[in-house]
Design a protein around this motif. Structure first.
Motif, mmCIF file in Angstrom:
data_model
loop_
_atom_site.group_PDB
_atom_site.id
_atom_site.type_symbol
_atom_site.label_atom_id
_atom_site.label_comp_id
_atom_site.label_asym_id
_atom_site.label_seq_id
_atom_site.Cartn_x
_atom_site.Cartn_y
_atom_site.Cartn_z
ATOM 1 N N LYS A 3 0.805 -1.214 0.000
ATOM 2 C CA LYS A 3 0.000 0.000 0.000
ATOM 3 C C LYS A 3 0.846 1.276 0.000
ATOM 4 C CE LYS A 3 -4.462 -1.052 0.254
ATOM 5 N NZ LYS A 3 -5.526 -0.286 -0.421
ATOM 6 N N ARG A 4 2.127 1.144 -0.270
ATOM 7 C CA ARG A 4 2.961 2.340 -0.348
ATOM 8 C C ARG A 4 2.580 3.171 -1.574
ATOM 9 N NH1 ARG A 4 9.330 1.126 0.898
ATOM 10 N NH2 ARG A 4 9.103 0.131 2.956
ATOM 11 N N SER A 5 2.458 4.461 -1.373
ATOM 12 C CA SER A 5 2.264 5.350 -2.511
ATOM 13 C C SER A 5 3.625 5.695 -3.116
ATOM 14 C CB SER A 5 1.543 6.625 -2.081
ATOM 15 O OG SER A 5 2.372 7.409 -1.255
ATOM 16 N N ASN A 6 3.598 6.179 -4.356
ATOM 17 C CA ASN A 6 4.822 6.642 -5.040
ATOM 18 C C ASN A 6 5.890 5.564 -5.112
ATOM 19 O OD1 ASN A 6 4.318 9.175 -2.658
ATOM 20 N ND2 ASN A 6 3.446 9.268 -4.704
ATOM 21 N N THR A 7 5.471 4.288 -5.112
ATOM 22 C CA THR A 7 6.425 3.180 -5.038
ATOM 23 C C THR A 7 6.040 2.096 -6.038
ATOM 24 O OG1 THR A 7 6.686 3.590 -2.653
ATOM 25 C CG2 THR A 7 7.485 1.479 -3.507
ATOM 26 N N ALA A 8 6.995 1.703 -6.874
ATOM 27 C CA ALA A 8 6.765 0.583 -7.786
ATOM 28 C C ALA A 8 6.806 -0.720 -7.000
ATOM 29 C CB ALA A 8 7.822 0.575 -8.882
#
Length: 584
Positions: free
Chosen positions: A127-132
């Protein structure tokens, strides 16, 4: 009309167990919603009877709308896979003459909750944002979403920025089934993660969750100290907490105050993947209650990371002090609200802040030993020392502060003694309620509301804190009962954690799931909600007249019963940490 057909595809079992399983040395109970006399525990495979006994006397459970009986098979300690059958009398072969119901398969073993722990921790990574993310376990393969957060626009102007100015608000977790990022639940979630680690440091290890992001090794080793047996390696739980803490840092203003949230002006579609949501993102609001929660979480981080990442720990303490200084200079509660700021995100609004200010000062006292924080509590919040102990939630963190104070070396002894007694008294009352409930759930009728699963787990965690003050097997059993509830010993027959047990939620309300078509294990969903706060759930309640504990539907449309949020999962770590410690 919703697409969900009320009552469809619901579990049929009338004998309810923790669908994941039980620790060998822990209490083990099944709940039978049938009229029967005896139970047997059968090995899966050859059906060997390993244990049998009498069911309890009938227990009326009005919240479940049932009369139930309990099967206590705590004597079973051999690892293996089992099921519980109930019926009337024993046959010569050792089974039951007449079987009235049977549970799903469950496991007994020292490692029975290891998979649940791994799934719930690594869900935050997913659920990390800005993360591939390219995850071989779940199949989730997505490029970095919401990269525009690195240049989020200010929705309003203040003394430090003009409306429309850019702010780097990158990082952090998506809060729930939406793509918003919010300070209060973020700080409360991190606080409970760090509390679980402080209580049970040996339960959380590096590599136990196989975090699926490039650079996770670097995150573990960054700023690390040498350990006695080589180089220290940051436990996975702390890797994830640090990722959120670093986003929270970006939300702090130069004067110590903390902005409220990052989101777009409108909700993305339920099936919109993160990378497809290219809407402009904005920084909204500012609150003293969120600033106080931030200060508390950062003060905890200063303690927890001191031996792992000392430079980060020093920075966290400076952040906490700055936030608290802002609060001291601005003693009145503030919640900034600008028109339309909630059009595409959740409000997380609270117009008071005393409980959170108490938590902040208590954590800073515990971390620093600086008596000015104790003096601050005595002058501003003396009445809260005697306020009722209760399970912490995002808008009421008082008892996290009370716990921090009573465990602080610099606490006043008399104050700490009274708080200890209050925690124990709370635990005694809660255990009595649990023992009277047919399913041994800590929720009363009013507690079956939005996020009821979180509340049950949070109450379980409070029992473990009381057990640390005054050890009592009843407290531990009651705490584990709440884990058993979340993992499937429920009146509905569902587990309320995705991917856990035979009947987990399969249709969570979640844009990442719907937008990518990927099922994600480890989500603690809201659970039974008697208020029916969405059309889908309201329709089910209207058509079935379900009692409070059965007001649940496994449907994507039911956001008030089947959505996950970061703070829903947070209290499970204290329970899983204790369980893993018991197993060692």
């Amino acid at each position: 009309m919703t697409e969900f057909e009320p009552g469809s595809d619901r579990p049929a079992q009338r004998v309810h167990v923790d669908q994941v399983g039980y620790l060998p040395s822990a209490p083990k109970r099944a709940v039978a919603a049938v009229d029967a006399e005896r139970f047997t525990v059968l090995e899966v495979g050859d059906g060997t009877v390993t244990l049998s006994g009498d069911l309890s006397e009938p227990v009326e459970d009005p919240d479940a709308g049932e009369t139930v009986r309990r099967a206590d098979f705590s004597a079973l300690s051999d690892p293996g896979e089992y099921r519980v059958a109930v019926g009337h009398g024993e046959a010569e072969s050792g089974g039951l003459r007449e079987t009235a119901g049977e549970s799903v398969t469950f496991r007994v073993g020292a490692d029975v909750y290891d998979g649940t722990l791994a799934d719930t921790v690594r869900l935050y990574t997913l659920k990390r944002s800005n993360t591939a993310i390219d995850d071989p376990v779940t199949g989730l393969d997505v490029p970095a979403g919401h990269t525009q957060d690195a240049e989020a626009r200010m929705y309003f102007g203040d003394a430090f920025r003009e409306e429309g100015d850019r702010l780097d608000a990158s990082g952090g977790w998506y809060d729930a089934g939406d793509y918003g990022k919010y300070v209060p639940p973020g700080a409360v979630t991190v606080g409970q993660m760090l509390l679980a680690y402080e209580r049970y440091p040996d339960a959380f290890e590096a590599g136990q969750c196989d975090l699926p992001v490039e650079g996770s090794d670097a995150e573990r080793s960054e700023d690390r100290l040498p350990a006695a047996d080589g180089e220290a390696s940051l436990p996975d739980l702390l890797v994830e907490a640090k990722f959120e803490l670093e986003w929270l840092e970006r939300m702090q203003r130069e004067d110590g105050a903390v902005y409220h949230k990052v989101a777009a002006r409108e909700w993305p579609a339920i099936d919109e993947a993160p990378v497809d949501d290219d809407r402009e993102r904005y920084v909204y609001g500012l609150s003293t209650f969120g600033t106080a929660q931030y200060a508390a979480a950062m003060a905890m981080a200063a303690r927890v990371y001191a031996d792992w990442a000392p430079e980060f720990a020093d920075r966290a303490l400076a952040n906490a002090r700055a936030a608290h200084d802002y609060l001291a200079s601005n003693p009145e509660p503030e919640f900034r609200f600008d028109p339309d700021q909630d059009d595409g995100s959740g409000p997380y609004r609270k117009d008071t802040d005393r409980e959170e200010r108490f938590w902040a000062a208590a954590e800073l006292l515990k971390t620093t030993g600086d008596t000015r924080y104790a003096d601050h509590l005595e002058v501003r919040f003396a009445d809260l020392f005697d306020a009722a102990v209760r399970a912490p939630v995002w808008d009421d963190t008082l008892s996290l502060g009370q716990w921090a104070y009573l465990t602080a070396d610099a606490a006043d002894d008399a104050r700490a003694d009274r708080l200890e007694a209050a925690f124990v008294d709370y635990a005694d009352r809660l255990v009595a309620d649990i023992e009277a409930d047919g399913y041994r759930c800590a929720l009363d009728t009013e507690g079956y509301h939005w996020a009821s699963t979180k509340l049950a787990l949070s109450k379980g965690g409070m029992l473990l804190l009381a057990d640390a003050i005054e050890p009592d097997d009843r407290y531990v059993a009651g705490a584990l009962d709440q884990l058993h509830y979340a993992l499937g010993r429920t009146p509905t027959g569902y587990s309320y954690v995705t991917g856990q047990g035979t009947h987990p939620p399969r249709n969570p309300h979640d844009r990442l799931v719907e937008g990518t078509g990927t099922y994600l294990p480890g989500m603690v969903v809201s659970g039974a909600n008697r208020n029916g706060d969405d059309e889908c759930l309201a329709e089910y309640i209207a058509e079935t007249d379900a009692p409070p504990a059965k007001c649940y539907v496994d449907a994507t449309a039911s956001y008030s019963a089947n959505e996950w949020a970061i703070d829903y999962t947070a209290p499970i770590f204290l329970l899983l940490g204790h369980a893993r410690t018991m197993a060692d």
